[in-house]
Scaffold this motif. Structure first.
Motif, PDB file in Angstrom:
ATOM      1  N   HIS A   1     -29.296 -28.718 -52.922  1.00  0.00           N
ATOM      2  CA  HIS A   1     -28.009 -28.561 -52.236  1.00  0.00           C
ATOM      3  C   HIS A   1     -27.323 -27.282 -52.713  1.00  0.00           C
ATOM      4  CE1 HIS A   1     -23.681 -30.174 -51.474  1.00  0.00           C
ATOM      5  NE2 HIS A   1     -24.122 -29.534 -50.408  1.00  0.00           N
ATOM      6  N   ARG A   2     -26.779 -27.287 -53.910  1.00  0.00           N
ATOM      7  CA  ARG A   2     -26.077 -26.092 -54.402  1.00  0.00           C
ATOM      8  C   ARG A   2     -26.696 -25.525 -55.669  1.00  0.00           C
ATOM      9  NH1 ARG A   2     -21.025 -25.235 -52.249  1.00  0.00           N
ATOM     10  NH2 ARG A   2     -20.838 -26.268 -50.257  1.00  0.00           N
ATOM     11  N   GLY A   3     -27.621 -26.275 -56.264  1.00  0.00           N
ATOM     12  CA  GLY A   3     -28.318 -25.670 -57.402  1.00  0.00           C
ATOM     13  C   GLY A   3     -28.067 -26.279 -58.769  1.00  0.00           C
TER      14      GLY A   3
ATOM     15  N   TYR B   1     -23.435 -33.331 -59.197  1.00  0.00           N
ATOM     16  CA  TYR B   1     -22.406 -32.657 -58.395  1.00  0.00           C
ATOM     17  C   TYR B   1     -22.014 -33.549 -57.209  1.00  0.00           C
ATOM     18  CZ  TYR B   1     -20.029 -28.362 -56.718  1.00  0.00           C
ATOM     19  OH  TYR B   1     -19.111 -27.410 -56.333  1.00  0.00           O
ATOM     20  N   HIS B   2     -22.959 -33.788 -56.276  1.00  0.00           N
ATOM     21  CA  HIS B   2     -22.625 -34.589 -55.098  1.00  0.00           C
ATOM     22  C   HIS B   2     -23.497 -35.822 -54.941  1.00  0.00           C
ATOM     23  CE1 HIS B   2     -21.797 -30.270 -54.249  1.00  0.00           C
ATOM     24  NE2 HIS B   2     -20.606 -30.754 -53.906  1.00  0.00           N
TER      25      HIS B   2
ATOM     26  N   CYS C   1     -28.330 -35.884 -59.004  1.00  0.00           N
ATOM     27  CA  CYS C   1     -27.544 -34.677 -59.238  1.00  0.00           C
ATOM     28  C   CYS C   1     -26.097 -35.076 -59.497  1.00  0.00           C
ATOM     29  CB  CYS C   1     -27.620 -33.742 -58.038  1.00  0.00           C
ATOM     30  SG  CYS C   1     -26.613 -32.267 -58.266  1.00  0.00           S
TER      31      CYS C   1
ATOM     32  N   TRP D   1     -26.993 -36.116 -54.689  1.00  0.00           N
ATOM     33  CA  TRP D   1     -28.338 -36.124 -54.095  1.00  0.00           C
ATOM     34  C   TRP D   1     -29.305 -36.693 -55.139  1.00  0.00           C
ATOM     35  CZ3 TRP D   1     -29.990 -31.475 -50.508  1.00  0.00           C
ATOM     36  CH2 TRP D   1     -29.020 -31.318 -49.516  1.00  0.00           C
TER      37      TRP D   1
HETATM   38  S1  FES Z   1     -25.443 -29.604 -55.919  1.00  0.00           S
HETATM   39 FE1  FES Z   1     -24.632 -30.990 -54.429  1.00  0.00          FE
HETATM   40  S2  FES Z   1     -25.808 -32.756 -54.778  1.00  0.00           S
HETATM   41 FE2  FES Z   1     -26.660 -31.336 -56.126  1.00  0.00          FE
END
Ligand code: FES
Ligand SMILES: [Fe+2]
Length: 445
Positions: A84-86, A104-105, A102, A107
């Motif tokens: 997604h963003r790394g 961050y969000h 992950c 995933w």
């Molecule tokens: S950076 Fe968004 S879920 Fe991993």
């Protein structure tokens, strides 16, 4: 070669070596693409992920990689980068997990890399996300006698072809026993040195009686090791050979002395000798009589950055290297001998190793010299033994006439040029496998 030769850093006739390749950022950036982006790289050992769903965090060059064993026992090398963003999806050194979430969000990836779950896949993405194409980036992974290698290059040759005849020598340490080996560690530390200085040093036996004089005297006095002198080194019947970028030094072991070096002393010699004698029939069956009895692997490097066994020199910029020191032991070795080898290994190499500290000081200075505005105009001199190497009837590779030689180093930098000047693997030459691999040992173990 189609494109113009960009790099000509070593003159094979004179051994003059351009110092800039130890310090220039642009050259280093190119190395990350042309060498670390395409070579087979050592990333770990199967024994670090022995059970289903185990993982071990490692690196390919500067890129963080998760070595995983999935639920079906298969190994994977996965770039630790959320698609997604790394974000890094693994933040620890090792563990056991079926999935990586992950932070961050959210995933969520299976340990074979597949993207399994995305929060809001229906609501936010309207079921339009191409989830199957968004698994973690996967490297090609192959193993040699339990050592795990990985490459990003889809067009790379097999690991067997890559190691080539170097394996004929490497087997004498890594492929001796039916039960294989186990890796302990790693011990990790940073040094202000260019990664090539220590790879090149693996075939440098010229420095030993000078750099390691004090350490060797300690070993003589307290461990009963033989004295070390320049005369001994120059008269040594040991040899150097070079295959496909890999530098090997070895001993023609025509006596019956045990094979381990680390931990050997007058006190522990009996343990080593008993182990050697007890395991020799098995080793002979696995490697054939000649290799089992006569060939003892010495210092060696596996192109590009594998050094002295399962040790890694991970580049961290042109002027910095992260060392990863593992101790590799025969899994079925008696526990008291394992302990002796483990302690001996750390006394020699590793952050507190006597020999390591002698060496690192040299590599720091070699690296620093390459940053000198005036010094760098003058090349290194690697002229020792020019023209004194060739094929040998008993030993594969390009064998140096004498033990003390800079032939392997010249050839290492020539291999470096071959990688750096090639557009693809099709332009990188490989020596054919010509050695006779007697015995039952195979690439896989
Ligand atoms: S950076 Fe968004 S879920 Fe991993
Ligand atoms: Fe050394």
């Amino acid at each position: 070669m189609g494109a113009a030769r960009k790099y000509a850093v070593i003159d094979p006739a004179t051994g003059k070596l351009d110092r800039r390749l130890f310090s220039e950022q642009a050259i280093y950036d190119d190395e990350m693409e042309k060498i670390f982006g395409r070579a087979w790289l050592m990333i770990g050992h199967e024994s670090l992920v022995p059970a289903a769903d185990d993982f071990f965090h490692t690196y390919m060059g500067e890129d963080p990689v998760i070595l995983t064993r999935d639920g079906r026992g298969r190994l994977h090398g996965l770039l630790n980068m959320c698609r997604h963003r790394g974000n890094r999806v693994v933040r620890c050194d090792d563990g056991n997990a079926k999935r990586f979430i992950c932070t961050y969000h959210g995933w969520t990836y299976r340990n074979d890399g597949a993207l399994e779950y995305v929060p809001g896949e229906s609501e936010a993405y309207y079921d339009a996300l191409d989830r199957p194409s968004l698994g973690l980036i996967e490297a090609r992974v192959e193993t040699y006698a339990g050592i795990v290698f990985a490459t990003w290059a889809k067009d790379a040759p097999s690991l067997e072809a890559y190691l080539g005849d170097a394996r004929w020598y490497l087997d004498t340490v890594f492929n001796r026993r039916d039960g294989g080996m186990q890796a302990l560690g790693p011990m990790k530390w940073l040094e202000p040195v260019n990664w090539k200085t220590l790879v090149d040093n693996c075939s440098d036996n010229y420095h030993v009686p000078t750099s390691h004089l004090a350490s060797a005297r300690v070993q003589t006095r307290y461990l009963g090791r033989p004295r070390l002198s320049h005369e001994d080194q120059f008269a040594s019947p040991n040899r150097h050979t070079f295959v496909n970028g890999h530098g090997v030094t070895f001993r023609d072991a025509d006596d019956n002395t045990p094979r381990y070096v680390h931990g050997m002393s007058s006190e522990t010699m009996r343990l080593f000798q008993e182990y050697h004698d007890a395991t020799m029939p098995e080793v002979e069956r696995r490697l054939g009589t000649f290799r089992a009895r006569r060939v003892q692997l010495g210092n060696h490097s596996i192109f590009p950055n594998g050094i002295l066994g399962l040790r890694l020199a991970l580049p961290r910029g042109p002027l910095k290297t992260e060392f990863w020191h593992f101790v590799l032991l025969d899994r079925d070795m008696p526990e008291d001998l394992k302990r002796v080898v483990r302690i001996g290994s750390q006394a020699n190499n590793g952050a507190a190793g006597m020999f390591e500290q002698d060496d690192v000081d040299n590599w720091r200075q070699v690296t620093a010299a390459s940053t000198s505005r005036f010094g760098r105009r003058h090349p290194q001199d690697l002229s020792m033994g020019v023209g004194q190497a060739g094929p040998h009837p008993d030993y594969p590779g390009l064998v140096s006439e004498r033990y003390i030689s800079e032939n392997n180093q010249r050839l290492f930098y020539r291999r470096w040029e071959e990688f750096m000047n090639a557009e693809s693997w099709a332009e990188i030459p490989l020596d054919p496998i010509t050695a006779r691999f007697d015995g039952t040992a195979t690439l896989r173990g």
